[in-house]
Design a protein around this motif. Structure first.
Motif, PDB file in Angstrom:
ATOM      1  N   VAL A  30       0.745  -1.070   0.084  1.00  0.00           N
ATOM      2  CA  VAL A  30       0.026   0.027   0.162  1.00  0.00           C
ATOM      3  C   VAL A  30       0.888   1.310  -0.033  1.00  0.00           C
ATOM      4  O   VAL A  30       2.056   1.307   0.805  1.00  0.00           O
ATOM      5  N   LYS A  31       0.777   2.188  -0.978  1.00  0.00           N
ATOM      6  CA  LYS A  31       1.460   3.370  -0.900  1.00  0.00           C
ATOM      7  C   LYS A  31       0.836   4.424   0.212  1.00  0.00           C
ATOM      8  O   LYS A  31      -0.466   4.657   0.182  1.00  0.00           O
ATOM      9  N   LYS A  33       0.339   7.824   2.119  1.00  0.00           N
ATOM     10  CA  LYS A  33       0.332   9.163   1.951  1.00  0.00           C
ATOM     11  C   LYS A  33       1.107   9.968   3.128  1.00  0.00           C
ATOM     12  O   LYS A  33       1.451   9.616   4.144  1.00  0.00           O
ATOM     13  N   HIS A  34       1.807  11.063   2.811  1.00  0.00           N
ATOM     14  CA  HIS A  34       2.511  12.021   3.429  1.00  0.00           C
ATOM     15  C   HIS A  34       1.405  12.592   4.525  1.00  0.00           C
ATOM     16  O   HIS A  34       0.412  12.627   4.428  1.00  0.00           O
ATOM     17  N   LYS A 114       3.231   8.542   5.887  1.00  0.00           N
ATOM     18  CA  LYS A 114       4.929   8.493   5.968  1.00  0.00           C
ATOM     19  C   LYS A 114       5.257   9.610   6.812  1.00  0.00           C
ATOM     20  O   LYS A 114       4.456  10.650   7.007  1.00  0.00           O
TER      21      LYS A 114
END
Length: 157
Positions: A30-31, A33-34, A114
């Protein structure tokens, strides 16, 4: 065999042995998010650094004027560009650092985000605040006059 209960049937092979069950489906990572507060903390630290640079330029300008005329006449000081803004720029930058420190901590505490900007903002804001405290401590440690260094040289009134 007709005497057996139909509900007591033998389980299917996949239920009996997990080895024969279906292969696990590959899920891509899973990417994340910042962190929004982390980005805000980092931006606050950069804006406060710009504020401190502006403050340093203003103070250097004031000191250059002092070295040229060997006086800090209040009228001339008020006429210098932006001298009135010095305390406001300093306090604004310091408050921005304190807020950035709190927002950076919030950015680090968020899960599934992140944390790079939150950590960078937290470190920059913390170093600036610790540097200010160190400068304040050094300023308070320096004697304010020769009377503090040589008490015997002060004449009694």
């Amino acid at each position: 065999m007709s005497n057996q209960d139909p509900n007591l049937q033998k389980p299917v092979a996949s239920e009996e042995h997990p080895v024969f069950s279906e292969a696990p489906v590959f899920q891509p990572p899973v990417k994340l998010k910042h962190s929004g507060p982390g980005i805000a903390s980092f931006i606050m630290s950069l804006v406060s650094l710009i504020g401190y640079i502006i403050l340093a330029v203003m103070v250097i300008n004031l000191l250059a004027h002092f070295s040229q005329y060997q006086t800090l006449d209040p009228e001339i000081v008020r006429q210098q560009t932006g001298t009135i803004l010095l305390p406001f720029v300093f306090l604004g930058s310091l408050l921005l650092n304190c807020a950035g420190l709190v927002v950076g901590i919030i950015g680090i505490a968020l899960k599934n985000r992140k944390k790079a900007f939150a950590i960078a903002g937290l470190i920059i804001n913390a170093f600036i605040i610790l540097g200010f405290i160190a400068l304040l401590a050094m300023g308070l440690a320096v004697p304010s006059s020769t009377a503090d260094i040589y008490p015997s040289s002060v004449q009694s009134l």
